[in-house]
Scaffold this motif. Structure first.
Motif, PDB file in Angstrom:
ATOM      1  N   GLY A 272      16.457  10.756   6.750  1.00 52.67           N
ATOM      2  CA  GLY A 272      17.079  11.901   6.103  1.00 52.67           C
ATOM      3  C   GLY A 272      16.562  13.240   6.594  1.00 52.67           C
ATOM      4  N   GLY A 273      15.681  13.243   7.589  1.00 52.60           N
ATOM      5  CA  GLY A 273      15.095  14.474   8.097  1.00 52.60           C
ATOM      6  C   GLY A 273      13.668  14.646   7.622  1.00 52.60           C
ATOM      7  N   LEU A 274      13.142  15.854   7.728  1.00 56.49           N
ATOM      8  CA  LEU A 274      11.774  16.144   7.308  1.00 56.49           C
ATOM      9  C   LEU A 274      11.771  16.481   5.818  1.00 56.49           C
ATOM     10  CD1 LEU A 274       8.886  16.444   8.491  1.00 56.49           C
ATOM     11  CD2 LEU A 274       9.343  18.905   8.637  1.00 56.49           C
ATOM     12  N   ALA A 275      10.885  15.819   5.057  1.00 58.58           N
ATOM     13  CA  ALA A 275      10.849  16.000   3.603  1.00 58.58           C
ATOM     14  C   ALA A 275       9.413  15.881   3.125  1.00 58.58           C
ATOM     15  CB  ALA A 275      11.724  14.954   2.914  1.00 58.58           C
TER      16      ALA A 275
ATOM     17  N   VAL B 215       0.850  -1.195   0.000  1.00 55.51           N
ATOM     18  CA  VAL B 215       0.000   0.000   0.000  1.00 55.51           C
ATOM     19  C   VAL B 215       0.884   1.243   0.000  1.00 55.51           C
ATOM     20  CG1 VAL B 215      -1.672   1.322   1.364  1.00 55.51           C
ATOM     21  CG2 VAL B 215      -1.938  -1.164   1.090  1.00 55.51           C
ATOM     22  N   ARG B 216       0.506   2.237  -0.807  1.00 61.04           N
ATOM     23  CA  ARG B 216       1.300   3.449  -0.995  1.00 61.04           C
ATOM     24  C   ARG B 216       0.799   4.602  -0.120  1.00 61.04           C
ATOM     25  NH1 ARG B 216       4.268  -0.249  -3.366  1.00 61.04           N
ATOM     26  NH2 ARG B 216       5.748   0.648  -4.842  1.00 61.04           N
ATOM     27  N   ASN B 217       1.671   5.594   0.039  1.00 63.84           N
ATOM     28  CA  ASN B 217       1.264   6.824   0.727  1.00 63.84           C
ATOM     29  C   ASN B 217       0.074   7.471   0.035  1.00 63.84           C
ATOM     30  OD1 ASN B 217       3.254   6.774   2.766  1.00 63.84           O
ATOM     31  ND2 ASN B 217       4.759   7.734   1.423  1.00 63.84           N
ATOM     32  N   ARG B 218       0.041   7.419  -1.283  1.00 62.72           N
ATOM     33  CA  ARG B 218      -1.085   7.992  -2.026  1.00 62.72           C
ATOM     34  C   ARG B 218      -2.393   7.334  -1.600  1.00 62.72           C
ATOM     35  NH1 ARG B 218      -1.341  10.822  -6.587  1.00 62.72           N
ATOM     36  NH2 ARG B 218       0.840  10.386  -7.136  1.00 62.72           N
TER      37      ARG B 218
ATOM     38  N   TRP C  57       1.490  17.453   2.932  1.00 64.01           N
ATOM     39  CA  TRP C  57       1.998  16.437   3.836  1.00 64.01           C
ATOM     40  C   TRP C  57       3.512  16.336   3.735  1.00 64.01           C
ATOM     41  CZ3 TRP C  57      -0.584  14.646   7.747  1.00 64.01           C
ATOM     42  CH2 TRP C  57      -1.978  14.499   7.688  1.00 64.01           C
ATOM     43  N   PHE C  58       4.145  16.237   4.888  1.00 62.02           N
ATOM     44  CA  PHE C  58       5.568  15.965   4.984  1.00 62.02           C
ATOM     45  C   PHE C  58       5.750  14.706   5.840  1.00 62.02           C
ATOM     46  CE2 PHE C  58       5.475  20.265   3.673  1.00 62.02           C
ATOM     47  CZ  PHE C  58       6.705  20.582   3.111  1.00 62.02           C
ATOM     48  N   GLN C  59       6.905  14.089   5.684  1.00 63.96           N
ATOM     49  CA  GLN C  59       7.204  12.892   6.472  1.00 63.96           C
ATOM     50  C   GLN C  59       8.609  13.009   7.042  1.00 63.96           C
ATOM     51  OE1 GLN C  59       7.505   9.072   4.350  1.00 63.96           O
ATOM     52  NE2 GLN C  59       6.363   8.122   6.015  1.00 63.96           N
ATOM     53  N   PHE C  60       8.743  12.671   8.323  1.00 64.64           N
ATOM     54  CA  PHE C  60      10.059  12.650   8.944  1.00 64.64           C
ATOM     55  C   PHE C  60      10.655  11.258   8.809  1.00 64.64           C
ATOM     56  CE2 PHE C  60      12.891  12.220  12.677  1.00 64.64           C
ATOM     57  CZ  PHE C  60      13.798  13.216  12.337  1.00 64.64           C
ATOM     58  N   GLY C  61      11.879  11.197   8.325  1.00 68.50           N
ATOM     59  CA  GLY C  61      12.555   9.923   8.135  1.00 68.50           C
ATOM     60  C   GLY C  61      14.023  10.039   8.474  1.00 68.50           C
TER      61      GLY C  61
ATOM     62  N   ARG D 253       3.597  14.979   8.977  1.00 68.10           N
ATOM     63  CA  ARG D 253       3.351  16.353   9.424  1.00 68.10           C
ATOM     64  C   ARG D 253       2.573  17.092   8.339  1.00 68.10           C
ATOM     65  NH1 ARG D 253       5.474  14.002  13.000  1.00 68.10           N
ATOM     66  NH2 ARG D 253       7.100  14.685  14.469  1.00 68.10           N
ATOM     67  N   ARG D 254       1.599  17.881   8.748  1.00 70.98           N
ATOM     68  CA  ARG D 254       0.830  18.710   7.805  1.00 70.98           C
ATOM     69  C   ARG D 254       1.339  20.138   7.912  1.00 70.98           C
ATOM     70  NH1 ARG D 254      -2.198  17.594   3.259  1.00 70.98           N
ATOM     71  NH2 ARG D 254      -4.018  18.964   3.095  1.00 70.98           N
ATOM     72  N   GLN D 255       1.898  20.672   6.827  1.00 71.13           N
ATOM     73  CA  GLN D 255       2.446  22.022   6.826  1.00 71.13           C
ATOM     74  C   GLN D 255       2.008  22.759   5.565  1.00 71.13           C
ATOM     75  OE1 GLN D 255       6.708  21.968   7.344  1.00 71.13           O
ATOM     76  NE2 GLN D 255       6.616  20.980   9.346  1.00 71.13           N
ATOM     77  N   ASP D 256       1.384  23.920   5.751  1.00 71.71           N
ATOM     78  CA  ASP D 256       0.968  24.762   4.622  1.00 71.71           C
ATOM     79  C   ASP D 256       0.142  23.978   3.605  1.00 71.71           C
ATOM     80  OD1 ASP D 256       2.364  26.940   5.721  1.00 71.71           O
ATOM     81  OD2 ASP D 256       4.220  26.272   4.775  1.00 71.71           O
TER      82      ASP D 256
END
Length: 400
Positions: A276-279, A224-227, A270-274, A264-267
């Motif tokens: 490599g950091g927040l992206a 299952v995908r993020n989409r 959707w962003f995801q912390f992993g 995370r929901r910003q502006d």
């Protein structure tokens, strides 16, 4: 899993010595970018500090290899047996798990010295050990690989609470997986052989090999995908009680779940912390950091279900089934219970797996943070159904 059970492996001394050094070095490489302050953090009772992981995996070799089988070995620090034992009741008392983050002493540097002390002794001992005790060394290395993954996921959980969102690995990139559309692959029904075949290494919970009857079913070709998960959120999946098991719905309400952990929901995006950091969220990447409750609710929303672990294992060799490992651990509908005829190993080493075969759910596969070569089709991971901090995701199944 915070620990391990039985083993079925012997190794030539030279090969084992090389493997020992490679795996021990890999742990140190994971911790190399962490400060001493980083290594002491415990963000929740389920997690452990990086320093503790490094010390506990070292304690294993000292406790089960050097002390009983290397005459004249000098224990590095007698207090470490209490500080770095995990769940081995027969070995003796231990520091409470929820308070591992309070162990500001010993320092990370002293843990490094501990590792070097034990490593030197193990390398010296390996050529003299019997095949049975070399198998215990091999077990300790598989145990250390488990803790390498835990070190990353525990540190990720801690860094996610830091408003700076520091990266564990600045060069880390999201693995996208197999391209194309997800299809459902019909899988053969009938009697299948499930469990470890007796060759090479396994944990005791993968045994014995046994027959499992599978009813007609189909398995999703991809994870299952993020989409897909965004669609679940937009369709009020987290606000629809009919999709959830009762305990899962209670967790949604009490813990305020509205998306996978580390989203995370910003502006309006959707962003995801992993690692490599927040992206920005990669929509085509497999969804991760979801509980069994969430996976089960999503499957119900999709008009499907989670696969049974026997179905998953049988399908893992099907060339039309992709992404069986290397992305996320995959929740199954199966409770973590013993296989027919299962017998735990005697003694302290065999203490762990059997007594935890209750109130947990099985995951299969392996994640992007699982060390390469550590998994196999019969591998059984397990967590309580509300846990989300591991790289856990799902694939769907359907009855036919």
């Amino acid at each position: 899993m915070d620990d391990i059970g039985l083993y079925q492996e012997t190794s030539r001394a030279g090969e084992l010595g090389n493997r020992y050094q490679q795996i021990r070095n890999a742990t140190e490489a994971l911790a190399a970018g962490l400060t001493d302050e980083d290594q002491c953090v415990q963000s929740m009772p389920d997690a452990s500090p990086a320093k503790w992981h490094r010390a506990h995996t070292t304690w294993f070799f000292e406790q089960f290899v050097l002390m009983p089988h290397m005459p004249g070995y000098q224990v590095f620090d007698a207090a470490f047996g209490f500080l770095f034992n995990s769940y081995y009741e027969t070995v003796g008392p231990r520091h409470p798990r929820p308070f591992r983050g309070l162990l500001t002493r010993p320092s990370a540097t002293r843990v490094t010295h501990y590792r070097r002390h034990v490593d030197a002794a193990v390398r010296q001992a390996i050529p003299e050990l019997s095949p049975e005790i070399r198998a215990v060394v091999a077990l300790g290395l598989h145990h250390e690989q488990q803790h390498q993954e835990l070190l990353v996921t525990d540190m990720l959980h801690a860094f996610a609470a830091n408003p700076l969102f520091p990266a564990i690995d600045p060069d880390w990139r999201e693995p996208l997986g197999s391209p194309g559309e997800t299809t459902f692959v019909e899988c053969p029904a009938g009697l299948h052989r499930i469990g470890h075949n007796g060759e090479n290494f396994c944990f005791d919970n993968e045994t014995p090999l046994h027959g499992a009857y599978l009813h007609p079913h189909a398995m999703a070709s991809r994870l299952v995908r993020n989409r897909d998960w965004v669609g679940f959120i937009q369709d009020n999946g987290y606000q629809t009680p009919s999709l959830w098991m009762s305990d899962g719905w209670a967790a949604v309400q009490s813990d305020g779940w509205a998306a996978p952990l580390h989203w995370r929901r910003q502006d309006g995006a959707w962003f995801q912390f992993g690692p490599g950091g927040l992206a920005p969220l990669v929509l085509e990447a497999p969804v991760r950091h979801i509980s069994w409750y969430e996976a089960d609710a999503f499957a119900r929303w999709s008009g499907a279900r989670l696969p049974a672990e026997a179905e998953w294992e049988a399908a893992s060799v099907n060339p039309a089934i992709f992404e069986t490992t290397g992305h996320v651990w995959q929740w199954t509908e199966s409770a973590y219970r013993p296989y027919p005829g299962y017998q735990p190993a005697p003694g302290a080493i065999g203490e762990y797996n059997g007594k935890f075969m209750i109130n947990q759910m099985v995951l299969r596969g392996g994640s992007v943070t699982t060390p390469r070569g550590h998994t196999r089709p019969s591998y059984r991971n397990f967590f309580h159904p509300d846990k989300r901090w591991q790289f856990t995701g799902l694939r769907l199944a359907k009855d036919l």
